[in-house]
Design a protein around this motif. Structure first.
Motif, PDB file in Angstrom:
ATOM      1  N   ASP A   1       0.829  -1.207   0.000  1.00 53.72           N
ATOM      2  CA  ASP A   1       0.000   0.000   0.000  1.00 53.72           C
ATOM      3  C   ASP A   1       0.861   1.254   0.000  1.00 53.72           C
ATOM      4  O   ASP A   1       1.758   1.401   0.841  1.00 53.72           O
ATOM      5  CB  ASP A   1      -0.911   0.000   1.226  1.00 53.72           C
ATOM      6  N   ILE A   2       0.579   2.144  -0.944  1.00 55.46           N
ATOM      7  CA  ILE A   2       1.345   3.384  -1.075  1.00 55.46           C
ATOM      8  C   ILE A   2       0.408   4.566  -1.329  1.00 55.46           C
ATOM      9  O   ILE A   2      -0.681   4.403  -1.870  1.00 55.46           O
ATOM     10  CB  ILE A   2       2.364   3.319  -2.236  1.00 55.46           C
TER      11      ILE A   2
ATOM     12  N   CYS B   1      -6.417  -1.761  -4.435  1.00 55.34           N
ATOM     13  CA  CYS B   1      -6.844  -2.941  -3.674  1.00 55.34           C
ATOM     14  C   CYS B   1      -6.294  -2.793  -2.262  1.00 55.34           C
ATOM     15  O   CYS B   1      -5.424  -3.547  -1.825  1.00 55.34           O
ATOM     16  CB  CYS B   1      -6.313  -4.214  -4.345  1.00 55.34           C
ATOM     17  N   PRO B   2      -6.752  -1.773  -1.516  1.00 59.98           N
ATOM     18  CA  PRO B   2      -6.127  -1.430  -0.234  1.00 59.98           C
ATOM     19  C   PRO B   2      -6.298  -2.505   0.834  1.00 59.98           C
ATOM     20  O   PRO B   2      -7.336  -3.155   0.929  1.00 59.98           O
ATOM     21  CB  PRO B   2      -6.863  -0.146   0.160  1.00 59.98           C
ATOM     22  N   ALA B   3      -5.225  -2.666   1.625  1.00 67.73           N
ATOM     23  CA  ALA B   3      -5.248  -3.612   2.735  1.00 67.73           C
ATOM     24  C   ALA B   3      -4.997  -2.909   4.062  1.00 67.73           C
ATOM     25  O   ALA B   3      -4.700  -3.567   5.060  1.00 67.73           O
ATOM     26  CB  ALA B   3      -4.196  -4.702   2.510  1.00 67.73           C
ATOM     27  N   VAL B   4      -5.118  -1.581   4.065  1.00 72.13           N
ATOM     28  CA  VAL B   4      -4.827  -0.819   5.293  1.00 72.13           C
ATOM     29  C   VAL B   4      -5.933  -0.946   6.331  1.00 72.13           C
ATOM     30  O   VAL B   4      -5.760  -0.541   7.466  1.00 72.13           O
ATOM     31  CB  VAL B   4      -4.590   0.676   4.966  1.00 72.13           C
ATOM     32  N   CYS B   5      -7.062  -1.497   5.923  1.00 72.12           N
ATOM     33  CA  CYS B   5      -8.165  -1.762   6.855  1.00 72.12           C
ATOM     34  C   CYS B   5      -8.711  -3.146   6.523  1.00 72.12           C
ATOM     35  O   CYS B   5      -9.479  -3.301   5.564  1.00 72.12           O
ATOM     36  CB  CYS B   5      -9.256  -0.697   6.737  1.00 72.12           C
ATOM     37  N   GLY B   6      -8.304  -4.132   7.304  1.00 68.15           N
ATOM     38  CA  GLY B   6      -8.650  -5.516   6.991  1.00 68.15           C
ATOM     39  C   GLY B   6     -10.126  -5.832   7.042  1.00 68.15           C
ATOM     40  O   GLY B   6     -10.586  -6.770   6.403  1.00 68.15           O
ATOM     41  N   THR B   7     -10.895  -5.066   7.800  1.00 65.54           N
ATOM     42  CA  THR B   7     -12.328  -5.355   7.946  1.00 65.54           C
ATOM     43  C   THR B   7     -13.198  -4.457   7.069  1.00 65.54           C
ATOM     44  O   THR B   7     -14.422  -4.568   7.095  1.00 65.54           O
ATOM     45  CB  THR B   7     -12.760  -5.162   9.416  1.00 65.54           C
ATOM     46  N   CYS B   8     -12.576  -3.570   6.284  1.00 62.37           N
ATOM     47  CA  CYS B   8     -13.347  -2.630   5.461  1.00 62.37           C
ATOM     48  C   CYS B   8     -13.626  -3.215   4.072  1.00 62.37           C
ATOM     49  O   CYS B   8     -12.710  -3.732   3.427  1.00 62.37           O
ATOM     50  CB  CYS B   8     -12.589  -1.319   5.284  1.00 62.37           C
ATOM     51  N   PRO B   9     -14.868  -3.136   3.597  1.00 61.30           N
ATOM     52  CA  PRO B   9     -15.134  -3.552   2.222  1.00 61.30           C
ATOM     53  C   PRO B   9     -14.500  -2.564   1.256  1.00 61.30           C
ATOM     54  O   PRO B   9     -14.562  -1.348   1.460  1.00 61.30           O
ATOM     55  CB  PRO B   9     -16.665  -3.501   2.133  1.00 61.30           C
ATOM     56  N   ALA B  10     -13.838  -3.073   0.235  1.00 58.88           N
ATOM     57  CA  ALA B  10     -13.165  -2.190  -0.722  1.00 58.88           C
ATOM     58  C   ALA B  10     -13.120  -2.846  -2.092  1.00 58.88           C
ATOM     59  O   ALA B  10     -13.160  -4.078  -2.217  1.00 58.88           O
ATOM     60  CB  ALA B  10     -11.745  -1.867  -0.262  1.00 58.88           C
ATOM     61  N   LEU B  11     -13.046  -2.031  -3.111  1.00 56.30           N
ATOM     62  CA  LEU B  11     -12.881  -2.527  -4.464  1.00 56.30           C
ATOM     63  C   LEU B  11     -11.472  -3.096  -4.627  1.00 56.30           C
ATOM     64  O   LEU B  11     -10.572  -2.792  -3.846  1.00 56.30           O
ATOM     65  CB  LEU B  11     -13.090  -1.393  -5.463  1.00 56.30           C
ATOM     66  N   CYS B  12     -11.288  -3.914  -5.650  1.00 63.24           N
ATOM     67  CA  CYS B  12      -9.967  -4.465  -5.950  1.00 63.24           C
ATOM     68  C   CYS B  12      -9.848  -4.558  -7.468  1.00 63.24           C
ATOM     69  O   CYS B  12     -10.270  -5.540  -8.067  1.00 63.24           O
ATOM     70  CB  CYS B  12      -9.784  -5.827  -5.295  1.00 63.24           C
TER      71      CYS B  12
ATOM     72  N   LEU C   1      -9.051   5.011   3.258  1.00 56.86           N
ATOM     73  CA  LEU C   1      -9.068   3.825   2.400  1.00 56.86           C
ATOM     74  C   LEU C   1      -8.925   4.156   0.913  1.00 56.86           C
ATOM     75  O   LEU C   1      -8.246   3.450   0.168  1.00 56.86           O
ATOM     76  CB  LEU C   1     -10.368   3.049   2.638  1.00 56.86           C
ATOM     77  N   THR C   2      -9.553   5.243   0.467  1.00 55.99           N
ATOM     78  CA  THR C   2      -9.557   5.563  -0.968  1.00 55.99           C
ATOM     79  C   THR C   2      -8.233   6.147  -1.452  1.00 55.99           C
ATOM     80  O   THR C   2      -8.062   6.368  -2.653  1.00 55.99           O
ATOM     81  CB  THR C   2     -10.679   6.561  -1.298  1.00 55.99           C
ATOM     82  N   SER C   3      -7.284   6.402  -0.545  1.00 52.42           N
ATOM     83  CA  SER C   3      -6.029   7.055  -0.925  1.00 52.42           C
ATOM     84  C   SER C   3      -4.847   6.098  -1.051  1.00 52.42           C
ATOM     85  O   SER C   3      -3.711   6.542  -1.215  1.00 52.42           O
ATOM     86  CB  SER C   3      -5.674   8.137   0.112  1.00 52.42           C
ATOM     87  N   TRP C   4      -5.096   4.786  -0.985  1.00 63.48           N
ATOM     88  CA  TRP C   4      -4.002   3.816  -1.024  1.00 63.48           C
ATOM     89  C   TRP C   4      -4.035   2.991  -2.313  1.00 63.48           C
ATOM     90  O   TRP C   4      -5.078   2.465  -2.686  1.00 63.48           O
ATOM     91  CB  TRP C   4      -4.066   2.902   0.191  1.00 63.48           C
ATOM     92  N   PHE C   5      -2.876   2.888  -2.939  1.00 63.61           N
ATOM     93  CA  PHE C   5      -2.750   2.174  -4.208  1.00 63.61           C
ATOM     94  C   PHE C   5      -1.612   1.161  -4.125  1.00 63.61           C
ATOM     95  O   PHE C   5      -0.858   1.141  -3.150  1.00 63.61           O
ATOM     96  CB  PHE C   5      -2.491   3.170  -5.348  1.00 63.61           C
TER      97      PHE C   5
END
Length: 224
Positions: A105-106, A171-182, A152-156
């Motif tokens: 994640d960057i 495909c962020p992994a900075v929040c393991g329990t958050c639903p996110a696109l990948c 969450l939306t700022s990590w690539f």
């Protein structure tokens, strides 16, 4: 009987070692450094141009774009062939690691070389869904650092495409329990502007070209 016993023992050794070896190989690949166009490791805080690996019709480098009628925040756009665009710097979610690595994640932040009209940040983020275009566009005004649900939306991520060519992925992994696109990130035309957007297809390939400037100038570019 001896042959059977030996065969069973050999299979046990193979299946015991192989998963460990495979996992080790995957870990090495995942943690491998991203390389610039000179074959050197990408470093956090160092300015790089992000330029299309496909020449000619594939366009040039990435830069800030200002859509008509809604100029702020700026968007992540692509300039024409022969134009390297505007440099970016990368920041890791792990602030103790100064190397940009694959699948990590960057944050990505444009470093404008001249004054801007917009007062928003130049950190990349994924915008809300654009129903009219049917796209998730990549824009700016993201948040740098503070990995978690609120950013969450700022990590690539950066994924390898070929030797020194790479694609971007959201495909962020900075929040393991958050639903996110990948999704991979590709180019898409928005009116007359070529922009970056999430894609269900292959990502667009880019290479990273280090900004050639003195240490003092780099300090001014990054911190001004």
């Amino acid at each position: 009987m001896k042959t059977t016993t030996a065969s069973v023992f050999l299979l046990f050794i193979i299946f015991s070692i192989t998963p460990l070896s495979f996992s080790f190989g995957v870990a090495n690949t995942t943690n491998a450094p991203v390389l610039d166009s000179d074959g050197n490791e990408l470093r956090t805080g160092t300015p790089y141009f992000v330029v299309s690996s496909i020449w000619g019709a594939g366009g040039g480098g990435l830069a800030l774009g200002m859509p008509r009628g809604n100029p702020c925040p700026e968007v992540v756009a692509q300039r024409g062939s022969g134009d390297d665009g505007i440099p970016v710097i990368f920041s890791n979610s792990d602030s103790n690691d100064g190397v940009v690595r694959l699948s990590s994640d960057i944050n990505i932040e444009f470093i404008p070389l001249r004054p801007r009209f917009c007062q928003t940040t130049t950190v990349w983020k994924v915008d809300d869904y654009d129903h009219s275009a049917g796209k998730w566009w990549v824009i700016t005004d993201g948040v740098k650092g503070n990995p978690g649900a609120n950013t969450l939306t700022s990590w690539f991520r950066i994924e390898k495409a070929s030797h020194l060519d790479y694609t971007f992925k959201y495909c962020p992994a900075v929040c393991g329990t958050c639903p996110a696109l990948c999704n991979k990130i590709a180019r898409d035309l928005d009116g007359e502007m070529m922009r970056l957007a999430l894609s269900t297809d292959h990502g667009w390939p880019f290479f990273f070209k280090k900004l050639q400037t003195s240490a003092m100038e780099i300090e001014q570019v990054v911190h001004n």
